[in-house]
Write a protein that holds these residues in place. Structure first.
Motif, PDB file in Angstrom:
ATOM      1  N   LEU A  61       0.851  -1.178   0.000  1.00  0.00           N
ATOM      2  CA  LEU A  61       0.000   0.000   0.000  1.00  0.00           C
ATOM      3  C   LEU A  61       0.893   1.237   0.000  1.00  0.00           C
ATOM      4  O   LEU A  61       1.902   1.273   0.680  1.00  0.00           O
ATOM      5  CB  LEU A  61      -0.882   0.001   1.243  1.00  0.00           C
ATOM      6  CG  LEU A  61      -1.798  -1.198   1.391  1.00  0.00           C
ATOM      7  CD1 LEU A  61      -2.454  -1.172   2.759  1.00  0.00           C
ATOM      8  CD2 LEU A  61      -2.834  -1.205   0.306  1.00  0.00           C
ATOM      9  N   LYS A  62       0.477   2.223  -0.729  1.00  0.00           N
ATOM     10  CA  LYS A  62       1.256   3.450  -0.777  1.00  0.00           C
ATOM     11  C   LYS A  62       0.356   4.624  -0.458  1.00  0.00           C
ATOM     12  O   LYS A  62      -0.735   4.732  -0.975  1.00  0.00           O
ATOM     13  CB  LYS A  62       1.891   3.646  -2.156  1.00  0.00           C
ATOM     14  CG  LYS A  62       2.945   2.604  -2.439  1.00  0.00           C
ATOM     15  CD  LYS A  62       3.629   2.847  -3.739  1.00  0.00           C
ATOM     16  CE  LYS A  62       4.663   1.752  -3.952  1.00  0.00           C
ATOM     17  NZ  LYS A  62       5.231   1.782  -5.264  1.00  0.00           N
ATOM     18  N   ALA A 111       5.076  -0.760   5.774  1.00  0.00           N
ATOM     19  CA  ALA A 111       5.405  -0.723   4.346  1.00  0.00           C
ATOM     20  C   ALA A 111       4.725   0.450   3.657  1.00  0.00           C
ATOM     21  O   ALA A 111       5.313   1.107   2.790  1.00  0.00           O
ATOM     22  CB  ALA A 111       4.997  -2.039   3.685  1.00  0.00           C
ATOM     23  N   ALA A 112       3.497   0.750   4.045  1.00  0.00           N
ATOM     24  CA  ALA A 112       2.740   1.818   3.389  1.00  0.00           C
ATOM     25  C   ALA A 112       3.314   3.200   3.677  1.00  0.00           C
ATOM     26  O   ALA A 112       3.366   4.045   2.790  1.00  0.00           O
ATOM     27  CB  ALA A 112       1.285   1.759   3.828  1.00  0.00           C
ATOM     28  N   VAL A 113       3.733   3.444   4.910  1.00  0.00           N
ATOM     29  CA  VAL A 113       4.245   4.766   5.275  1.00  0.00           C
ATOM     30  C   VAL A 113       5.770   4.837   5.241  1.00  0.00           C
ATOM     31  O   VAL A 113       6.352   5.863   5.573  1.00  0.00           O
ATOM     32  CB  VAL A 113       3.715   5.233   6.652  1.00  0.00           C
ATOM     33  CG1 VAL A 113       2.218   5.398   6.629  1.00  0.00           C
ATOM     34  CG2 VAL A 113       4.147   4.314   7.759  1.00  0.00           C
ATOM     35  N   ARG A 114       6.398   3.729   4.881  1.00  0.00           N
ATOM     36  CA  ARG A 114       7.856   3.643   4.744  1.00  0.00           C
ATOM     37  C   ARG A 114       8.585   4.052   6.022  1.00  0.00           C
ATOM     38  O   ARG A 114       9.496   4.872   6.010  1.00  0.00           O
ATOM     39  CB  ARG A 114       8.329   4.500   3.573  1.00  0.00           C
ATOM     40  CG  ARG A 114       7.799   4.032   2.253  1.00  0.00           C
ATOM     41  CD  ARG A 114       8.374   4.883   1.131  1.00  0.00           C
ATOM     42  NE  ARG A 114       7.792   4.544  -0.135  1.00  0.00           N
ATOM     43  CZ  ARG A 114       6.779   5.200  -0.698  1.00  0.00           C
ATOM     44  NH1 ARG A 114       6.246   6.232  -0.092  1.00  0.00           N
ATOM     45  NH2 ARG A 114       6.302   4.824  -1.859  1.00  0.00           N
ATOM     46  N   GLU A 132       8.532   1.664  15.055  1.00  0.00           N
ATOM     47  CA  GLU A 132       7.958   2.988  15.297  1.00  0.00           C
ATOM     48  C   GLU A 132       6.436   2.967  15.299  1.00  0.00           C
ATOM     49  O   GLU A 132       5.804   3.824  15.904  1.00  0.00           O
ATOM     50  CB  GLU A 132       8.387   3.970  14.197  1.00  0.00           C
ATOM     51  CG  GLU A 132       9.745   4.534  14.322  1.00  0.00           C
ATOM     52  CD  GLU A 132      10.014   5.561  13.243  1.00  0.00           C
ATOM     53  OE1 GLU A 132       9.067   6.186  12.709  1.00  0.00           O
ATOM     54  OE2 GLU A 132      11.189   5.738  12.925  1.00  0.00           O
ATOM     55  N   ILE A 133       5.855   2.019  14.599  1.00  0.00           N
ATOM     56  CA  ILE A 133       4.414   2.022  14.358  1.00  0.00           C
ATOM     57  C   ILE A 133       3.616   1.934  15.654  1.00  0.00           C
ATOM     58  O   ILE A 133       2.620   2.639  15.820  1.00  0.00           O
ATOM     59  CB  ILE A 133       4.022   0.891  13.385  1.00  0.00           C
ATOM     60  CG1 ILE A 133       4.734   1.090  12.031  1.00  0.00           C
ATOM     61  CG2 ILE A 133       2.522   0.813  13.200  1.00  0.00           C
ATOM     62  CD1 ILE A 133       4.451   2.391  11.331  1.00  0.00           C
ATOM     63  N   ALA A 134       4.022   1.113  16.618  1.00  0.00           N
ATOM     64  CA  ALA A 134       3.274   0.967  17.872  1.00  0.00           C
ATOM     65  C   ALA A 134       3.160   2.295  18.609  1.00  0.00           C
ATOM     66  O   ALA A 134       2.095   2.622  19.146  1.00  0.00           O
ATOM     67  CB  ALA A 134       3.915  -0.085  18.760  1.00  0.00           C
TER      68      ALA A 134
END
Length: 114
Positions: free
Chosen positions: A14-15, A43-46, A51-53
């Motif tokens: 996803l982009k 993957a979508a926000v590169r 960091e995502i949590a």
């Protein structure tokens, strides 16, 4: 014949256009469309998955103040089927408390109204 990626295709990346704002705004936009795992969001926000949590935790607080919520589809042990229903932490569990197995499906997240 060329392979046309679909949303269900695990190889589809996803982009999100970078003009859409901050990372947290991009996360919000993605999660309003449907549930995604931390790996898919990463993957979508590169950005690194680690960091995502932190970003999801902040997004949870922001949504709460608006009367919305960040829902979590719980992780599940692939060996014994145990479902991590009462887990509040946003990071994926590393081990099953029942069978001690480490084959755990990733939890997914989505934005819900109230």
């Amino acid at each position: 014949m060329a392979h046309k990626p679909t949303r269900e295709d695990p190889w589809t990346i996803l982009k999100v256009p970078e003009e859409t704002g901050t990372i947290r705004h991009q996360l919000r936009t993605l999660l309003e469309e449907g549930p995604l795992t931390a790996k898919e969001i990463s993957a979508a926000v590169r950005r690194p998955e680690k960091e995502i949590a932190d970003h999801l935790e902040h997004l949870r607080k922001s949504l709460h103040s608006e009367g919305r919520r960040l829902s979590q589809v719980p992780a599940e042990c692939r060996e014994c089927g145990f479902v991590f229903r009462k887990r509040d932490r946003l990071k994926a569990p590393s081990r099953c408390p029942v069978c001690k197995g480490e084959a755990i499906s990733d939890p997914s997240y989505r934005v819900d109204d109230g």
